[in-house]
Design an enzyme around this catalytic site. Structure first.
Site, PDB file in Angstrom:
ATOM      1  N   HIS A 113       0.825  -1.213   0.000  1.00  0.00           N
ATOM      2  CA  HIS A 113       0.000   0.000   0.000  1.00  0.00           C
ATOM      3  C   HIS A 113       0.864   1.269   0.000  1.00  0.00           C
ATOM      4  O   HIS A 113       0.336   2.369  -0.098  1.00  0.00           O
ATOM      5  CB  HIS A 113      -0.922   0.024   1.219  1.00  0.00           C
ATOM      6  CG  HIS A 113      -2.054  -0.956   1.143  1.00  0.00           C
ATOM      7  ND1 HIS A 113      -1.887  -2.296   1.385  1.00  0.00           N
ATOM      8  CD2 HIS A 113      -3.363  -0.782   0.854  1.00  0.00           C
ATOM      9  CE1 HIS A 113      -3.047  -2.908   1.246  1.00  0.00           C
ATOM     10  NE2 HIS A 113      -3.969  -2.011   0.925  1.00  0.00           N
ATOM     11  N   GLY A 114       2.177   1.136   0.113  1.00  0.00           N
ATOM     12  CA  GLY A 114       3.085   2.283   0.142  1.00  0.00           C
ATOM     13  C   GLY A 114       2.933   3.239  -1.031  1.00  0.00           C
ATOM     14  O   GLY A 114       3.028   4.457  -0.851  1.00  0.00           O
TER      15      GLY A 114
END
Length: 180
Positions: A113-114
């Protein structure tokens, strides 16, 4: 393993980071000779998670976002977990840090999800990236071409999908630091 002695790597994380996506790359970078610094919203210990449900380990940040000077670092690492990048993308200082690394053409690595933080910083338009499946539409809407690969390297930008990709992700980051 390649050596990146004396290289300085910054990690941006806060509560809700995916445990393995911070600790495993961090350990590999240290083993390769890098000096790794963790920056967060505050310097109180931050809480990791394992698959966004089980409590992971805690780690104490070295400094706050406001104390970061991107010029002092050679590369940036952004771990995933749902809450971590979702919280960080609301922090103006975190967005400014990301933009500074891109402006200086330094390696930036984001996993799972970075890349949400990259989309919010408006730095992925025209880039090819990968990520966790649930944020791929967000990345496309930010102008990125999204692929489903273990690791995607686009210039100095390195992205990966999930914890299973950590070895390839970390290897690509180390290679990018070496080439710089």
């Amino acid at each position: 393993m390649p050596m990146i002695d004396k290289s300085k790597v910054l990690i941006l994380a806060t509560d809700g980071f995916e445990n393995s996506e911070l600790f495993k790359p961090r350990a590999s970078l240290i083993d390769a000779g890098a000096e790794v610094t963790l920056a967060s919203i505050k310097t109180d210990p931050i809480q990791g998670v394992v698959h966004d449900s089980d409590e992971g380990e805690t780690i104490t940040p070295d400094l706050t976002l406001g104390a970061v000077n991107a010029d002092d670092y050679d590369a940036l690492l952004i771990p995933g977990g749902v809450a971590n990048p979702d919280t960080m993308r609301m922090e103006t200082q975190a967005l400014d840090i990301v933009r500074a690394f891109f402006a200086a053409d330094k390696p930036v690595a984001a996993i799972c999800h970075g890349p949400w933080l990259l989309a919010e910083a408006d730095v992925i338009d025209g880039r090819t990236v990968t990520s966790w499946p649930s944020i791929r539409t967000d990345l496309r809407n930010a102008g990125a071409e999204v692929v489903d690969r273990e690791v995607q390297v686009d210039g100095r930008l390195i992205t990966s999908r999930k914890p299973d990709d950590i070895p390839a992700f970390t290897e690509a980051l180390i290679k990018s630091i070496e080439e710089r």
